[in-house]
Design a protein around this motif. Structure first.
Motif, mmCIF file in Angstrom:
data_model
loop_
_atom_site.group_PDB
_atom_site.id
_atom_site.type_symbol
_atom_site.label_atom_id
_atom_site.label_comp_id
_atom_site.label_asym_id
_atom_site.label_seq_id
_atom_site.Cartn_x
_atom_site.Cartn_y
_atom_site.Cartn_z
ATOM 1 N N PHE A 37 16.645 15.801 5.562
ATOM 2 C CA PHE A 37 16.072 17.104 5.877
ATOM 3 C C PHE A 37 16.330 17.468 7.342
ATOM 4 O O PHE A 37 16.468 18.637 7.680
ATOM 5 N N LYS A 95 13.212 23.467 10.296
ATOM 6 C CA LYS A 95 13.427 22.884 8.964
ATOM 7 C C LYS A 95 12.277 23.228 8.019
ATOM 8 O O LYS A 95 12.154 22.637 6.945
ATOM 9 N N GLU A 98 9.703 18.657 0.287
ATOM 10 C CA GLU A 98 10.031 20.005 -0.174
ATOM 11 C C GLU A 98 8.776 20.831 -0.395
ATOM 12 O O GLU A 98 8.748 22.037 -0.109
ATOM 13 N N GLN A 156 7.756 22.181 2.878
ATOM 14 C CA GLN A 156 8.641 23.284 3.268
ATOM 15 C C GLN A 156 8.300 24.577 2.533
ATOM 16 O O GLN A 156 8.306 25.659 3.125
#
Length: 334
Positions: free
Chosen positions: A95, A134, A75, A78
């Motif tokens: 993910f 993603k 995360e 990301q």
């Protein structure tokens, strides 16, 4: 005052020069300890990148989940709060379901050169590209060994899997793998596995040999089947927010460095596996290595069912990747 001003200006120029500052700094987190293969070769990559960019790119490495568990690091990449991570593919399926293709048994050829050709060819590139939407920029697949099977019941032939219970990671594909062998699979957290084996909640499990030795599963398991059925792959991922600030020549240097160390990475992993095999044999496990014919039978018994489970999970992008894989795998086999 005039001389003081000149001195301050000179010092400022020195501090801002390339010998004193990195232009691009990346924090890279991962789960293994600093003594393990992944970290050792990350250090080698960091040195190569620093040398080949004249110190302009610096990797700061944080092993053993110092920056959080793998979900938190994923995360962070990301969101751009973490520049990079080297993540086991098994921790990325939530993910990006497309990466779960790596759970299919005997996906990669036994020959390491052929396996690397798949990683670096159209299949590997398509798999890496599947992370783009993603919020992740994946640049390489790093081999991290293969899984083998232990059990408290002998597995002398394929039919001996029947009616046994095996622990797996929480993966629909891995559950289907054992279902296709007339066994059952239970998803149990890694930290609870030793106790589950000890108390008979499950009959057996699958893991790399060095994990089997390190976690002392030989204390609660009698039999080891050296099958090499499951590829354990790491995915090298950077935050696009950071990656896109790099000049193209630095991007190429980084990608090349991660690929360059793979032969040494594989050799060191194999040495660890060899040591582990000696240790578990000395500890009294009954060790049996599968024959080429057995491995072919295992693949034939499980491939269609696990592929179908994978496509049901990953949808059209998964089917497209499976098609690329099939064409490339068949070409390599010729």
């Amino acid at each position: 005052m005039k001389n003081t001003g000149l001195l301050v200006a000179a010092v400022a120029a020195l501090i801002s020069g390339p010998a004193f500052a990195q232009e691009f700094v990346a924090k890279i987190g991962h789960l293994e300890s600093a003594a393990q293969n992944r970290h050792i070769h990350l250090e080698k990559v960091a040195a190569l990148v620093s040398e080949r960019t004249g110190g302009a790119v610096e990797f700061q490495l944080f092993p053993q989940a110092q920056l959080g568990d793998q979900r938190q690091m994923n995360e962070g990449v990301q969101f751009g709060s973490l520049e990079g991570t080297v993540a086991p593919a098994a921790f990325l399926g939530g993910f990006n379901p497309v990466v779960s293709i790596l759970d299919i048994p005997y996906l990669l050829p036994e020959d390491e050169a052929a396996a690397q050709a798949l990683r670096e060819g159209p299949f590997g590139q398509a798999l890496l590209d599947s992370f783009a939407d993603k919020g992740m920029h994946a640049i390489a697949l790093w081999p991290n060994g293969r899984k083998h099977i232990t059990s408290n019941r002998p597995i002398d032939e394929l039919g001996d899997f029947a009616n046994q219970k095996f622990r797996v990671m929480d993966s629909r594909v891995l559950i289907e793998q054992f279902t296709a062998l007339d066994a059952s699979a239970i998803a149990i957290p890694f930290g609870e596995l030793y106790t589950a084996l000890q108390t008979g909640v499950v009959d057996g499990q699958e893991n790399p040999l060095d994990t089997i030795e390190t976690m002392k599963y030989f204390e609660v398991q009698n039999n080891l089947l050296v099958s090499g059925h499951g590829a354990m792959e790491d995915v090298v991922i950077f935050s696009p927010i950071w990656w896109n600030t790099l000049p193209e020549e630095y991007q190429a240097v980084i990608q090349d460095a991660f690929i360059e160390v793979i032969p040494e990475l594989v050799a060191n992993k194999q040495a660890a596996v060899d040591r582990a095999l000696e240790a578990v044999t000395a500890a009294g496990m009954n060790v049996r290595e599968t024959t080429p014919e057995e491995r072919a039978a295992f693949r034939e018994a499980t491939f269609a069912a696990t592929s179908a489970a994978y496509v049901s999970l990953a949808g059209e992008p998964g089917q497209a990747l499976l098609d690329i894989y099939t064409a490339e795998y068949e070409a390599l086999a010729q």
